[in-house]
Design a protein around this motif. Sequence first.
Motif, PDB file in Angstrom:
ATOM      1  N   GLY A 124       0.808  -1.214   0.000  1.00 58.71           N
ATOM      2  CA  GLY A 124       0.000   0.000   0.000  1.00 58.71           C
ATOM      3  C   GLY A 124       0.839   1.262   0.000  1.00 58.71           C
ATOM      4  N   ARG A 125       2.064   1.165   0.502  1.00 59.22           N
ATOM      5  CA  ARG A 125       2.942   2.335   0.523  1.00 59.22           C
ATOM      6  C   ARG A 125       3.574   2.603  -0.834  1.00 59.22           C
ATOM      7  NH1 ARG A 125       4.168  -0.171   5.550  1.00 59.22           N
ATOM      8  NH2 ARG A 125       6.070  -1.130   4.717  1.00 59.22           N
ATOM      9  N   LEU A 126       3.574   1.594  -1.707  1.00 60.47           N
ATOM     10  CA  LEU A 126       4.164   1.784  -3.038  1.00 60.47           C
ATOM     11  C   LEU A 126       3.274   2.624  -3.944  1.00 60.47           C
ATOM     12  CD1 LEU A 126       5.644  -1.727  -3.915  1.00 60.47           C
ATOM     13  CD2 LEU A 126       6.874   0.329  -3.211  1.00 60.47           C
ATOM     14  N   GLY A 127       1.952   2.438  -3.825  1.00 60.62           N
ATOM     15  CA  GLY A 127       1.047   3.161  -4.705  1.00 60.62           C
ATOM     16  C   GLY A 127      -0.315   2.524  -4.765  1.00 60.62           C
ATOM     17  N   ARG A 128      -1.083   2.927  -5.763  1.00 56.96           N
ATOM     18  CA  ARG A 128      -2.456   2.446  -5.899  1.00 56.96           C
ATOM     19  C   ARG A 128      -2.568   1.201  -6.757  1.00 56.96           C
ATOM     20  NH1 ARG A 128      -5.900   7.284  -8.129  1.00 56.96           N
ATOM     21  NH2 ARG A 128      -4.184   7.247  -9.636  1.00 56.96           N
ATOM     22  N   SER A 129      -1.776   1.133  -7.818  1.00 57.45           N
ATOM     23  CA  SER A 129      -1.897   0.010  -8.744  1.00 57.45           C
ATOM     24  C   SER A 129      -0.552  -0.276  -9.391  1.00 57.45           C
ATOM     25  CB  SER A 129      -2.941   0.300  -9.827  1.00 57.45           C
ATOM     26  OG  SER A 129      -2.534   1.400 -10.637  1.00 57.45           O
ATOM     27  N   ALA A 130      -0.436  -1.482  -9.929  1.00 63.04           N
ATOM     28  CA  ALA A 130       0.784  -1.884 -10.626  1.00 63.04           C
ATOM     29  C   ALA A 130       0.395  -2.749 -11.809  1.00 63.04           C
ATOM     30  CB  ALA A 130       1.726  -2.643  -9.694  1.00 63.04           C
ATOM     31  N   SER A 131       1.222  -2.718 -12.843  1.00 64.04           N
ATOM     32  CA  SER A 131       0.966  -3.537 -14.028  1.00 64.04           C
ATOM     33  C   SER A 131       2.293  -3.798 -14.726  1.00 64.04           C
ATOM     34  CB  SER A 131      -0.011  -2.838 -14.987  1.00 64.04           C
ATOM     35  OG  SER A 131       0.527  -1.597 -15.435  1.00 64.04           O
ATOM     36  N   GLY A 132       2.277  -4.761 -15.620  1.00 60.05           N
ATOM     37  CA  GLY A 132       3.497  -5.060 -16.336  1.00 60.05           C
ATOM     38  C   GLY A 132       3.320  -6.167 -17.340  1.00 60.05           C
ATOM     39  N   ASP A 133       4.398  -6.504 -18.016  1.00 67.00           N
ATOM     40  CA  ASP A 133       4.400  -7.627 -18.961  1.00 67.00           C
ATOM     41  C   ASP A 133       5.722  -8.366 -18.825  1.00 67.00           C
ATOM     42  OD1 ASP A 133       6.379  -6.422 -20.811  1.00 67.00           O
ATOM     43  OD2 ASP A 133       4.771  -5.020 -21.249  1.00 67.00           O
ATOM     44  N   PHE A 134       5.775  -9.567 -19.381  1.00 71.54           N
ATOM     45  CA  PHE A 134       6.974 -10.382 -19.220  1.00 71.54           C
ATOM     46  C   PHE A 134       7.117 -11.343 -20.389  1.00 71.54           C
ATOM     47  CE2 PHE A 134       3.383 -12.173 -16.942  1.00 71.54           C
ATOM     48  CZ  PHE A 134       3.312 -13.465 -17.435  1.00 71.54           C
ATOM     49  N   THR A 135       8.364 -11.720 -20.644  1.00 74.69           N
ATOM     50  CA  THR A 135       8.709 -12.721 -21.648  1.00 74.69           C
ATOM     51  C   THR A 135       9.831 -13.564 -21.075  1.00 74.69           C
ATOM     52  OG1 THR A 135       8.132 -11.259 -23.486  1.00 74.69           O
ATOM     53  CG2 THR A 135       9.524 -13.148 -23.993  1.00 74.69           C
ATOM     54  N   ALA A 136       9.712 -14.872 -21.199  1.00 75.60           N
ATOM     55  CA  ALA A 136      10.749 -15.760 -20.683  1.00 75.60           C
ATOM     56  C   ALA A 136      10.980 -16.897 -21.660  1.00 75.60           C
ATOM     57  CB  ALA A 136      10.354 -16.315 -19.317  1.00 75.60           C
ATOM     58  N   ASN A 137      12.228 -17.219 -21.888  1.00 77.23           N
ATOM     59  CA  ASN A 137      12.620 -18.391 -22.659  1.00 77.23           C
ATOM     60  C   ASN A 137      13.318 -19.350 -21.705  1.00 77.23           C
ATOM     61  OD1 ASN A 137      11.778 -17.584 -25.335  1.00 77.23           O
ATOM     62  ND2 ASN A 137      13.426 -16.075 -25.269  1.00 77.23           N
ATOM     63  N   LEU A 138      12.662 -20.469 -21.431  1.00 75.30           N
ATOM     64  CA  LEU A 138      13.167 -21.427 -20.460  1.00 75.30           C
ATOM     65  C   LEU A 138      13.783 -22.596 -21.209  1.00 75.30           C
ATOM     66  CD1 LEU A 138      10.080 -21.366 -18.052  1.00 75.30           C
ATOM     67  CD2 LEU A 138      12.069 -19.841 -18.098  1.00 75.30           C
ATOM     68  N   ALA A 139      15.111 -22.594 -21.235  1.00 74.14           N
ATOM     69  CA  ALA A 139      15.853 -23.629 -21.956  1.00 74.14           C
ATOM     70  C   ALA A 139      17.038 -24.046 -21.102  1.00 74.14           C
ATOM     71  CB  ALA A 139      16.306 -23.090 -23.309  1.00 74.14           C
ATOM     72  N   ALA A 140      18.078 -24.614 -21.743  1.00 73.22           N
ATOM     73  CA  ALA A 140      19.274 -24.993 -20.992  1.00 73.22           C
ATOM     74  C   ALA A 140      19.839 -23.787 -20.255  1.00 73.22           C
ATOM     75  CB  ALA A 140      20.308 -25.585 -21.939  1.00 73.22           C
ATOM     76  N   LEU A 141      19.878 -22.624 -20.926  1.00 73.38           N
ATOM     77  CA  LEU A 141      20.201 -21.351 -20.303  1.00 73.38           C
ATOM     78  C   LEU A 141      19.028 -20.416 -20.570  1.00 73.38           C
ATOM     79  CD1 LEU A 141      23.977 -20.935 -21.261  1.00 73.38           C
ATOM     80  CD2 LEU A 141      23.010 -21.765 -19.112  1.00 73.38           C
ATOM     81  N   SER A 142      18.407 -19.933 -19.522  1.00 72.32           N
ATOM     82  CA  SER A 142      17.135 -19.218 -19.647  1.00 72.32           C
ATOM     83  C   SER A 142      17.356 -17.712 -19.690  1.00 72.32           C
ATOM     84  CB  SER A 142      16.206 -19.588 -18.490  1.00 72.32           C
ATOM     85  OG  SER A 142      15.943 -20.978 -18.481  1.00 72.32           O
ATOM     86  N   GLN A 143      16.317 -17.006 -20.200  1.00 76.15           N
ATOM     87  CA  GLN A 143      16.337 -15.556 -20.318  1.00 76.15           C
ATOM     88  C   GLN A 143      14.967 -15.018 -19.928  1.00 76.15           C
ATOM     89  OE1 GLN A 143      18.935 -13.545 -21.407  1.00 76.15           O
ATOM     90  NE2 GLN A 143      17.758 -11.644 -21.208  1.00 76.15           N
ATOM     91  N   VAL A 144      14.942 -13.949 -19.124  1.00 76.76           N
ATOM     92  CA  VAL A 144      13.687 -13.351 -18.677  1.00 76.76           C
ATOM     93  C   VAL A 144      13.767 -11.848 -18.906  1.00 76.76           C
ATOM     94  CG1 VAL A 144      12.130 -12.937 -16.743  1.00 76.76           C
ATOM     95  CG2 VAL A 144      13.321 -15.129 -16.922  1.00 76.76           C
ATOM     96  N   ASP A 145      12.726 -11.269 -19.509  1.00 74.99           N
ATOM     97  CA  ASP A 145      12.601  -9.827 -19.682  1.00 74.99           C
ATOM     98  C   ASP A 145      11.230  -9.403 -19.172  1.00 74.99           C
ATOM     99  OD1 ASP A 145      15.072  -9.063 -21.381  1.00 74.99           O
ATOM    100  OD2 ASP A 145      14.215 -10.764 -22.457  1.00 74.99           O
ATOM    101  N   ALA A 146      11.181  -8.306 -18.434  1.00 80.21           N
ATOM    102  CA  ALA A 146       9.902  -7.854 -17.867  1.00 80.21           C
ATOM    103  C   ALA A 146       9.895  -6.336 -17.751  1.00 80.21           C
ATOM    104  CB  ALA A 146       9.666  -8.497 -16.498  1.00 80.21           C
ATOM    105  N   LYS A 147       8.694  -5.777 -17.723  1.00 80.96           N
ATOM    106  CA  LYS A 147       8.502  -4.348 -17.505  1.00 80.96           C
ATOM    107  C   LYS A 147       7.489  -4.151 -16.387  1.00 80.96           C
ATOM    108  CE  LYS A 147       9.556  -2.930 -22.258  1.00 80.96           C
ATOM    109  NZ  LYS A 147       9.056  -2.222 -23.470  1.00 80.96           N
ATOM    110  N   LEU A 148       7.663  -3.086 -15.613  1.00 77.30           N
ATOM    111  CA  LEU A 148       6.816  -2.816 -14.450  1.00 77.30           C
ATOM    112  C   LEU A 148       6.464  -1.338 -14.402  1.00 77.30           C
ATOM    113  CD1 LEU A 148       5.658  -3.423 -11.537  1.00 77.30           C
ATOM    114  CD2 LEU A 148       7.972  -2.896 -10.699  1.00 77.30           C
ATOM    115  N   THR A 149       5.194  -1.049 -14.110  1.00 78.47           N
ATOM    116  CA  THR A 149       4.738   0.322 -13.902  1.00 78.47           C
ATOM    117  C   THR A 149       3.923   0.361 -12.618  1.00 78.47           C
ATOM    118  OG1 THR A 149       4.637   0.785 -16.275  1.00 78.47           O
ATOM    119  CG2 THR A 149       3.380   2.240 -14.818  1.00 78.47           C
ATOM    120  N   VAL A 150       4.275   1.262 -11.715  1.00 78.25           N
ATOM    121  CA  VAL A 150       3.536   1.457 -10.468  1.00 78.25           C
ATOM    122  C   VAL A 150       2.993   2.877 -10.459  1.00 78.25           C
ATOM    123  CG1 VAL A 150       3.644   1.520  -7.954  1.00 78.25           C
ATOM    124  CG2 VAL A 150       4.962  -0.196  -9.214  1.00 78.25           C
ATOM    125  N   VAL A 151       1.682   3.008 -10.238  1.00 77.07           N
ATOM    126  CA  VAL A 151       1.043   4.325 -10.133  1.00 77.07           C
ATOM    127  C   VAL A 151       0.909   4.660  -8.654  1.00 77.07           C
ATOM    128  CG1 VAL A 151      -1.011   5.690 -10.637  1.00 77.07           C
ATOM    129  CG2 VAL A 151      -0.226   3.970 -12.278  1.00 77.07           C
TER     130      VAL A 151
END
Length: 204
Positions: A124-151
């Motif tokens: 509740g101290r961070l803000g009112r709402s949060a949203s985001g998106d993500f992409t992950a490739n889970l393989a022998a060596l994995s990769q994760v990308d994400a975005k976050l927005t907090v209002v």
Amino acid sequence: VDPNGSLAVAGDDVTGDFLVQAEGGAVSLRPAQPWMLSGVTVQRSGRALVRNVDLSLAWLASRDADGWHAQWAPLVLNQAGRRLGVIEAKFDRGLGANRTVTVTGKWSADLNALAKLPDFAWLGRLGRSASGDFTANLAALSQVDAKLTVVGRDPAQGITASVTAGEENVGRWSFQIPFTLTTGPQVTDLNVEGTWISDPEQGR
């Protein structure tokens, strides 16, 4: 329950039906209506983290010449008639030698509502709402990308961040998180870089 017995999940039974369709060598499954699970409680070491949360899940699964596919469309979390959050996600896995699992999705959360849950008052101290998106490739060596927005509680305040994390080798991840803090006319740009190592003997 987790292997150490410290995390337990309980709730009502899940009931529902689904339709199976086969066409052109492809097979798909989908529920006739979203599956419902009510009264979900999550406890850690005997302490309730989440209590009486209702889940609604519309899903789709299929297999075709390209591989396996699944989708949450969406997963909705509610408590006492108030929406806590929504997650939409797609999962794809190839056939044969291509065993990579690709996950993409987006989410949104009501931070004020989540702050009423045990151990989550700090949201509740961070803000009112949060949203985001993500992409992950889970393989022998994995990769994760994400975005976050907090209002923030004041719409002129907020946080935006991007997360890039990659597995350099088994048990060793590197990550980079550039983010921006906005407080009215004041804008601050920061960047966090680091390495996360998991060792069976020394922990993380």
